[in-house]
Design an enzyme around this catalytic site. Structure first.
Site, mmCIF file in Angstrom:
data_model
loop_
_atom_site.group_PDB
_atom_site.id
_atom_site.type_symbol
_atom_site.label_atom_id
_atom_site.label_comp_id
_atom_site.label_asym_id
_atom_site.label_seq_id
_atom_site.Cartn_x
_atom_site.Cartn_y
_atom_site.Cartn_z
ATOM 1 C CE LYS A 290 8.220 -3.839 -14.651
ATOM 2 N NZ LYS A 290 7.337 -4.922 -14.198
ATOM 3 C CB CYS B 171 9.853 2.780 -19.081
ATOM 4 S SG CYS B 171 9.986 1.407 -17.942
ATOM 5 C CE1 TYR C 10 8.362 -0.454 -12.778
ATOM 6 C CE2 TYR C 10 8.434 0.556 -14.944
ATOM 7 C CZ TYR C 10 7.774 -0.198 -13.999
ATOM 8 O OH TYR C 10 6.520 -0.673 -14.282
ATOM 9 C CG HIS D 147 1.581 5.834 -13.954
ATOM 10 N ND1 HIS D 147 1.322 4.739 -13.174
ATOM 11 C CD2 HIS D 147 2.829 5.646 -14.454
ATOM 12 C CE1 HIS D 147 2.369 3.927 -13.195
ATOM 13 N NE2 HIS D 147 3.294 4.452 -13.968
ATOM 14 C CB SER E 288 6.937 -0.927 -18.403
ATOM 15 O OG SER E 288 6.810 0.455 -18.641
HETATM 16 N N1 LIG Z 1 0.438 1.141 -14.421
HETATM 17 C C1 LIG Z 1 0.920 1.272 -15.648
HETATM 18 O O1 LIG Z 1 0.689 2.290 -16.326
HETATM 19 C C2 LIG Z 1 1.727 0.169 -16.248
HETATM 20 C C3 LIG Z 1 2.013 -1.000 -15.559
HETATM 21 N N2 LIG Z 1 2.786 -1.970 -16.155
HETATM 22 C C4 LIG Z 1 3.181 -3.171 -15.417
HETATM 23 O O2 LIG Z 1 2.080 -3.891 -14.945
HETATM 24 C C5 LIG Z 1 2.413 -4.509 -13.699
HETATM 25 C C6 LIG Z 1 1.366 -4.161 -12.665
HETATM 26 O O3 LIG Z 1 1.309 -2.756 -12.531
HETATM 27 P P1 LIG Z 1 0.103 -2.051 -11.744
HETATM 28 O O4 LIG Z 1 -1.018 -2.997 -11.607
HETATM 29 O O5 LIG Z 1 -0.094 -0.739 -12.369
HETATM 30 O O6 LIG Z 1 0.751 -1.816 -10.317
HETATM 31 P P2 LIG Z 1 0.032 -1.653 -8.901
HETATM 32 O O7 LIG Z 1 0.935 -0.815 -8.078
HETATM 33 O O8 LIG Z 1 -1.373 -1.236 -9.081
HETATM 34 O O9 LIG Z 1 0.014 -3.138 -8.326
HETATM 35 C C7 LIG Z 1 1.183 -3.797 -8.037
HETATM 36 C C8 LIG Z 1 0.886 -4.987 -7.169
HETATM 37 O O10 LIG Z 1 2.128 -5.611 -6.873
HETATM 38 C C9 LIG Z 1 2.056 -6.138 -5.592
HETATM 39 N N3 LIG Z 1 3.373 -6.085 -4.942
HETATM 40 C C10 LIG Z 1 4.216 -5.037 -4.874
HETATM 41 N N4 LIG Z 1 5.302 -5.378 -4.156
HETATM 42 C C11 LIG Z 1 5.122 -6.666 -3.778
HETATM 43 C C12 LIG Z 1 5.882 -7.572 -3.006
HETATM 44 N N5 LIG Z 1 7.066 -7.213 -2.479
HETATM 45 N N6 LIG Z 1 5.394 -8.813 -2.816
HETATM 46 C C13 LIG Z 1 4.195 -9.165 -3.335
HETATM 47 N N7 LIG Z 1 3.433 -8.368 -4.081
HETATM 48 C C14 LIG Z 1 3.898 -7.125 -4.277
HETATM 49 C C15 LIG Z 1 1.089 -5.283 -4.778
HETATM 50 O O11 LIG Z 1 0.394 -6.166 -3.927
HETATM 51 P P3 LIG Z 1 -0.476 -5.717 -2.618
HETATM 52 O O12 LIG Z 1 -1.604 -4.894 -3.159
HETATM 53 O O13 LIG Z 1 -0.934 -7.005 -2.046
HETATM 54 O O14 LIG Z 1 0.444 -4.941 -1.747
HETATM 55 C C16 LIG Z 1 0.223 -4.653 -5.849
HETATM 56 O O15 LIG Z 1 -1.089 -5.145 -5.826
HETATM 57 C C17 LIG Z 1 3.811 -4.049 -13.339
HETATM 58 O O16 LIG Z 1 4.745 -5.030 -13.698
HETATM 59 C C18 LIG Z 1 4.002 -2.831 -14.194
HETATM 60 O O17 LIG Z 1 5.348 -2.643 -14.534
HETATM 61 C C19 LIG Z 1 3.253 -1.822 -17.425
HETATM 62 C C20 LIG Z 1 2.974 -0.706 -18.151
HETATM 63 C C21 LIG Z 1 2.206 0.388 -17.617
HETATM 64 C C1 LIG Z 2 4.139 3.653 -17.329
HETATM 65 C C2 LIG Z 2 5.389 4.468 -17.235
HETATM 66 O O1 LIG Z 2 5.176 5.550 -16.356
HETATM 67 C C3 LIG Z 2 6.272 6.390 -16.072
HETATM 68 O O2 LIG Z 2 6.694 7.152 -17.146
HETATM 69 P P1 LIG Z 2 5.898 8.385 -17.665
HETATM 70 O O3 LIG Z 2 5.047 7.963 -18.781
HETATM 71 O O4 LIG Z 2 6.839 9.503 -17.946
HETATM 72 O O5 LIG Z 2 5.054 8.740 -16.345
HETATM 73 P P2 LIG Z 2 3.849 9.602 -15.866
HETATM 74 O O6 LIG Z 2 2.573 8.991 -16.210
HETATM 75 O O7 LIG Z 2 4.105 9.840 -14.410
HETATM 76 O O8 LIG Z 2 4.022 11.034 -16.597
HETATM 77 C C4 LIG Z 2 3.748 11.227 -17.946
HETATM 78 C C5 LIG Z 2 3.889 12.679 -18.314
HETATM 79 O O9 LIG Z 2 2.834 13.415 -17.673
HETATM 80 C C6 LIG Z 2 3.368 14.590 -17.051
HETATM 81 N N1 LIG Z 2 2.483 15.027 -15.961
HETATM 82 C C7 LIG Z 2 1.786 16.196 -15.936
HETATM 83 N N2 LIG Z 2 1.148 16.327 -14.781
HETATM 84 C C8 LIG Z 2 1.408 15.185 -14.069
HETATM 85 C C9 LIG Z 2 0.983 14.756 -12.789
HETATM 86 O O10 LIG Z 2 0.253 15.438 -12.054
HETATM 87 N N3 LIG Z 2 1.443 13.535 -12.383
HETATM 88 C C10 LIG Z 2 2.265 12.763 -13.166
HETATM 89 N N4 LIG Z 2 2.669 11.547 -12.716
HETATM 90 N N5 LIG Z 2 2.680 13.175 -14.398
HETATM 91 C C11 LIG Z 2 2.257 14.366 -14.820
HETATM 92 C C12 LIG Z 2 4.754 14.139 -16.639
HETATM 93 O O11 LIG Z 2 5.586 15.263 -16.372
HETATM 94 C C13 LIG Z 2 5.181 13.332 -17.865
HETATM 95 O O12 LIG Z 2 5.633 14.204 -18.875
HETATM 96 C C14 LIG Z 2 7.472 5.734 -15.602
HETATM 97 O O13 LIG Z 2 7.410 5.790 -14.241
HETATM 98 C C15 LIG Z 2 7.707 4.375 -16.175
HETATM 99 O O14 LIG Z 2 8.164 3.598 -15.172
HETATM 100 C C16 LIG Z 2 6.564 3.676 -16.818
HETATM 101 O O15 LIG Z 2 6.630 2.505 -17.093
#
Ligand SMILES: NC(=O)C1=CN([C@@H]2O[C@H](COP(=O)(O)OP(=O)(O)OC[C@H]3O[C@@H](n4cnc5c(N)ncnc54)[C@H](OP(=O)(O)O)[C@@H]3O)[C@@H](O)[C@H]2O)C=CC1
Ligand SMILES: C[C@H]1O[C@H](OP(=O)(O)OP(=O)(O)OC[C@H]2O[C@@H](n3cnc4c(=O)[nH]c(N)nc43)[C@H](O)[C@@H]2O)[C@@H](O)[C@@H](O)C1=O
Length: 316
Positions: free
Chosen positions: A142, A111, A138, A181, A109
């Protein structure tokens, strides 16, 4: 190119990224996908993970299982974010080595980069300064995952690579307002405000800048890297431009058709002031994203409304 009959384990296949990787693999004809929910296989359980790899012998692994959440979830549940992510990665990466997985791609990620990184952030900025406090737990997990991939490559010759996507959004995103997010949260907040005739309250000041990539583009980049990239150096995967949260809010309001006021809760954290990836290395290999933010927002809102069981009329 990977053989379309190869055994490919997509860890986290029900999540936003994992499900997009599965869609992309199926669309390209891959027909031997290994998929387990967290209920079927808790990846924090070392013994169960060992058994799974011994039984199924994957050739390739996409590691998209993780404990994931927005800024509030990250800062509220630091122990879960560090423990779950360390445990999941440690078990999967180690048993991928033990059972001879040919290649593994770890999802990291943006972050992982220092809070005050110069922008745009280059891969070489990793570990050059203190992390953003709202997600350091987190991020530390990572970074440990990245270092495990590098260590197993160095000591055992494993072809384990790590991709660092920017903030993602799209189908199967998490729309729970406490743990989402920002982009998914804003779609829901403006949708509900329009339906209920209320004014949405957003978090922070609106000043931070974020870069948003559609998850189908992220999945496309993951498949691209699995095919063509084998190196210890991490790889940024971004969209190339960022936007202030206040501007994102204005765009979401327009897509949703909300025309009223919005409020900002300044007691909520802003997080990192800016997070824009330098994605020139993956661009130089020949990959670029296909979805504009405007299109991605429309498609994701349409998907969200379908989940609510609404008709798609009115959403272009
Ligand atoms: N979302 C974002 O904006 C970003 C995401 N990423 C990375 O991408 C990857 C996927 O993220 P994303 O798809 O958004 O996350 P989600 O929360 O949508 O999905 C995560 C998945 O992980 C599985 N999981 C969680 N805990 C366990 C466990 N203990 N054992 C087995 N499976 C588990 C869950 O499975 P189940 O559904 O079966 O419970 C779930 O489907 C992560 O590594 C994240 O850091 C990177 C940058 C940005
Ligand atoms: C993918 C990335 O995602 C995370 O980092 P982040 O980018 O800061 O996360 P975010 O999407 O939650 O927020 C982005 C911005 O948006 C603003 N904001 C406004 N209003 C809402 C709101 O309603 N919800 C949320 N969540 N944010 C809000 C919030 O205050 C911030 O300024 C990490 O968890 C990190 O682990 C990571 O990897």
């Amino acid at each position: 190119m990977i053989d379309t009959h190869a055994r490919i384990y997509v860890a986290g296949h029900r999540g936003m990224v994992g499900s997009a990787i599965v869609r992309a693999l199926k669309a390209r004809g891959y027909d031997n996908l290994l998929l387990r929910t967290s209920k079927e296989l808790d990846l924090r359980d070392n013994r169960r993970v060992a058994e799974f790899f011994a039984e199924t012998k994957p050739d390739y692994v996409y590691l998209a299982a993780a404990k994931v959440g927005g800024i509030l979830a990250n800062s509220t549940f630091p122990a879960e974010f560090i423990y779950d992510n360390l445990a999941i990665q440690t078990n999967v990466i180690h048993h991928a080595y033990v059972h001879g997985v040919r290649k593994l791609l770890l999802l990291g990620s943006s972050c992982i980069y220092p809070r005050d990184s110069p922008q745009p952030m280059k891969e070489e900025y990793l570990l050059t300064g203190p992390l953003e406090p709202t997600n350091e737990w987190y991020a530390v997990a990572k970074i440990a995952g990245i270092k495990m991939c590098q260590a197993y490559r160095r000591q055992y010759g494993c072809d384990f690579i790590a991709a660092m996507p920017t903030n993602l959004y799209g189908p199967n995103d998490n729309f729970d307002l406490q743990t989402a997010h920002v982009l998914a949260a804003l779609l829901r907040r403006f949708h509900e405000a329009r339906e209920q005739g209320t004014a949405p309250t957003l978090w922070g000041t609106g000043a931070p800048r974020r870069e948003f990539l559609h998850v189908d583009d992220c999945a496309d980049a993951c498949l691209f890297l699995m095919d063509r990239y084998s190196d210890a150096m991490i790889m940024n995967v971004g969209a190339g431009q960022d936007i202030a949260i206040a501007e994102l809010a204005a765009q979401v309001a327009e897509v949703v058709g909300y025309r009223g006021d919005m409020q900002w809760d300044r007691a909520k954290p802003d997080g990192m002031p800016r997070k824009l990836m330098d994605s020139s290395r993956i661009a130089a290999l020949g990959w670029k994203p296909a979805t504009s933010l405007a299109d991605g927002l429309r498609r994701t809102y349409s998907w969200y409304r379908q989940q609510l069981g609404e008709s798609r009329s009115g959403v272009s």
